[in-house]
Design a protein around this motif. Structure first.
Motif, mmCIF file in Angstrom:
data_model
loop_
_atom_site.group_PDB
_atom_site.id
_atom_site.type_symbol
_atom_site.label_atom_id
_atom_site.label_comp_id
_atom_site.label_asym_id
_atom_site.label_seq_id
_atom_site.Cartn_x
_atom_site.Cartn_y
_atom_site.Cartn_z
ATOM 1 N N SER A 94 0.836 -1.201 0.000
ATOM 2 C CA SER A 94 0.000 0.000 0.000
ATOM 3 C C SER A 94 0.871 1.251 0.000
ATOM 4 N N ARG A 95 0.297 2.337 -0.505
ATOM 5 C CA ARG A 95 1.019 3.601 -0.592
ATOM 6 C C ARG A 95 0.875 4.356 0.730
ATOM 7 N N ALA A 96 1.943 5.041 1.111
ATOM 8 C CA ALA A 96 1.942 5.840 2.335
ATOM 9 C C ALA A 96 2.696 7.133 2.064
ATOM 10 N N GLY A 97 2.135 8.237 2.544
ATOM 11 C CA GLY A 97 2.761 9.532 2.323
ATOM 12 C C GLY A 97 3.881 9.807 3.309
ATOM 13 N N HIS A 147 3.959 4.158 9.256
ATOM 14 C CA HIS A 147 2.569 4.004 8.843
ATOM 15 C C HIS A 147 2.268 2.545 8.509
ATOM 16 N N HIS A 148 3.174 1.891 7.788
ATOM 17 C CA HIS A 148 2.985 0.490 7.431
ATOM 18 C C HIS A 148 2.980 -0.400 8.680
#
Length: 288
Positions: free
Chosen positions: A122-125, A134-135
């Motif tokens: 998944s994408r995380a900023g 975040h992951h």
């Protein structure tokens, strides 16, 4: 019960009068409206510096050896800021939120691998470190929810499986087991073996015995090892001045406060002049 004045001089007189009561050899509680606060966080607006009244109040609390109960929340001023308060002084063990633990037996489920894979894809900023955190948080939340809803307690599932096996074996012994029942019996045996293996891994993980292999049995030895470590991680009490054993949370809090106040002291006692670093020899590129 205290209702302090808004004037600094009147408050100081009250603090001096109450300070004379601090010598009594019995527990005591001060409640009410002090018209002062100990930290800016106690104000709704926040970011407020401590004024003279708050500093005088903080000094009184420190001199009297009082311990802030750390009440959280604010009274509704729209109705009344002098509503009745109920104080429960019973000692209860504080609830500590359990930290996340990745169970090794989760690796036997394909869904666990899928959750980890999907999380890291998944994408995380943010910068790389923010994305990494975040992951981690997202994966921890997803694994905890999946374990709670889809896996549950290994012990409870094993108990239910054993009860089902007992019923099926009774039917088989009486010749009343159908073809579908026989298939259910084989499935229950396989599920029992898998759950026993997962329970072994669970207790081996908690025992932290690095030399043990997953093939070892789930014996009482590993239960004792895990239970002993859990008891060793608890602090039932401390030894204070005069080698006196203390278990009461209030006494322990006061003992820690007194110890570090004596250790650190005031800023004047621990003010040091900045020392110059000695000149160290350097290595030039030519020498390298």
């Amino acid at each position: 019960m205290v209702y302090a004045s808004n004037h600094l001089d009147a408050q100081k007189e009250l603090w001096e009068e109450l300070l004379s009561m601090a010598t009594i050899d019995t527990p005591w509680i001060l409640t009410g409206d002090f018209n002062a606060f100990l930290s800016p966080q106690e104000r709704c607006s926040g970011g407020v510096e401590l004024g003279p009244k708050c500093k005088a109040f903080a000094k009184f609390v420190d001199d009297a050896g009082l311990c802030d109960l750390e009440y959280e929340g604010h009274l509704d001023r729209a109705a009344s800021d002098h509503a009745s308060l109920l104080l429960n002084v019973s000692l209860t063990k504080a609830k500590v939120r359990r930290s996340f633990r990745f169970e090794l037996y989760w690796m036997e489920y394909e869904k666990c691998h899928k959750i980890v894979e999907d999380t890291w894809k998944s994408r995380a900023g943010g910068n790389p470190m923010q994305a990494f955190m975040h992951h981690i948080c997202d994966m921890r939340r997803s694994l905890r929810e999946w374990s709670r809803t889809a896996i549950g307690s290994v012990e409870r599932r094993l108990k239910d499986t054993n009860a089902q096996l007992a019923d099926l074996e009774d039917l088989d012994a009486n010749g009343q087991l159908t073809e579908d029942g026989l298939q259910m019996l084989r499935s229950a045996y396989n599920r029992q073996a898998a759950l026993n293996r997962q329970l072994n891994i669970k207790w081996l993980q908690r025992s932290r015995l690095r030399w043990a292999t997953e093939g070892d049995r789930n014996t009482k030895f590993f239960h004792i090892s895990a239970t002993t470590r859990r008891q060793r991680n608890q602090i039932p009490g401390i030894t204070g001045e005069g080698e006196r054993w203390m278990q009461d949370p209030v006494e322990v809090c006061q003992a820690f406060t007194a110890f570090y106040q004596g250790l650190w002291g005031t800023e004047e006692e621990h003010s040091h002049t900045r020392q110059e670093w000695p000149t160290l020899p350097s290595i030039s590129t030519a020498e390298v």
